[in-house]
Design a protein around this motif. Sequence first.
Motif, mmCIF file in Angstrom:
data_model
loop_
_atom_site.group_PDB
_atom_site.id
_atom_site.type_symbol
_atom_site.label_atom_id
_atom_site.label_comp_id
_atom_site.label_asym_id
_atom_site.label_seq_id
_atom_site.Cartn_x
_atom_site.Cartn_y
_atom_site.Cartn_z
ATOM 1 N N VAL A 77 41.551 23.529 37.073
ATOM 2 C CA VAL A 77 40.420 22.556 37.864
ATOM 3 C C VAL A 77 39.595 22.106 36.525
ATOM 4 N N VAL A 78 39.307 20.638 36.721
ATOM 5 C CA VAL A 78 38.390 20.164 35.939
ATOM 6 C C VAL A 78 37.119 19.258 36.600
ATOM 7 N N ARG A 79 36.033 19.549 36.244
ATOM 8 C CA ARG A 79 34.919 18.762 36.936
ATOM 9 C C ARG A 79 34.683 17.900 35.594
ATOM 10 N N LEU A 80 34.719 16.539 36.066
ATOM 11 C CA LEU A 80 34.601 15.718 34.981
ATOM 12 C C LEU A 80 33.170 14.920 35.257
ATOM 13 N N HIS A 81 32.558 15.013 34.232
ATOM 14 C CA HIS A 81 31.051 14.311 33.989
ATOM 15 C C HIS A 81 30.913 13.193 33.035
ATOM 16 N N ASP A 82 30.328 12.291 33.499
ATOM 17 C CA ASP A 82 29.737 11.098 32.654
ATOM 18 C C ASP A 82 28.914 11.546 31.608
ATOM 19 N N GLY A 83 29.140 11.165 30.158
ATOM 20 C CA GLY A 83 28.557 11.539 28.951
ATOM 21 C C GLY A 83 28.668 12.557 28.707
ATOM 22 N N ASP A 84 27.684 13.312 28.539
ATOM 23 C CA ASP A 84 27.682 14.739 28.161
ATOM 24 C C ASP A 84 27.098 15.780 29.161
ATOM 25 N N PRO A 85 27.818 16.683 29.620
ATOM 26 C CA PRO A 85 27.478 17.534 30.788
ATOM 27 C C PRO A 85 26.101 18.136 30.553
ATOM 28 N N CYS A 86 25.663 18.386 29.241
ATOM 29 C CA CYS A 86 24.441 19.074 29.081
ATOM 30 C C CYS A 86 23.395 18.180 29.159
#
Length: 250
Positions: A77-86
């Motif tokens: 499973v991958v949760r894909l965030h824009d930019g940097d998830p931090c």
Amino acid sequence: MRKISIVGAGPGALDLITQRALNRIEEAEVLVWTDSLIPPRLLELSQNNCERIPSGSLTLEEILRILIKKAKSGKKVVRLHDGDPCLFGALTEQINLIKQAEIDVEVIPGISAYQATAAALQAELTIPGITQTIILSRASGRTGTPEREKLEKLACLRSSLCLYLSARHVEEVEETLLKYYPHDTPVAIGYRVSWEDEWLTVVPLKQMAAKSKEKGLIRTTIYIISPAFNTKDKRSKLYDKSHNHLFRLN
């Protein structure tokens, strides 16, 4: 091992993701992506049989239920965030709930919009004698900011100030910044930086709000307010032949 990968997709361009992020996307069997903030073409990097679930209309709890259910079923499973998830990614809440479900989690960083914007402008944000500080923040808005981090307190440093999630409040932001920065301080305004429809310009601070309103900007926008944009021929001591350091002792 059951694991969820929270992956930074970078600012939008296919070739501005890290190799590790690419590996996770290519391996993914389930990919939950922020469809309102990530170009659909990034999904083309995943396998044809990968289950792709848009999350733009889902609550955080709904997203986590999907991630946890799929991970427990044995899927990659991958949760894909824009930019940097931090950065402004509700990362802490997600990790806490994933760990409560006794599932491992990894976080893969991504290039952020402020980096892509500075690179597109071929600009350095830390110039010796001008500013050596970069601040990443946002207008208070509905989420709010701690009192000690109010825009007034950040602006008084007159450093390179990168503002996310602030286009809806740009008039108030400009009014506040003008109390501390000179009115002709350059402001980079970037919309969907590195996307195919990227729009990027630099205007004086006094035109920041007007230009934003003219373009109808309300989201996917970053502002970089920086005196560093004004400098020319300013050299770093690091490369001065008279400056000795660990790797140049003579």
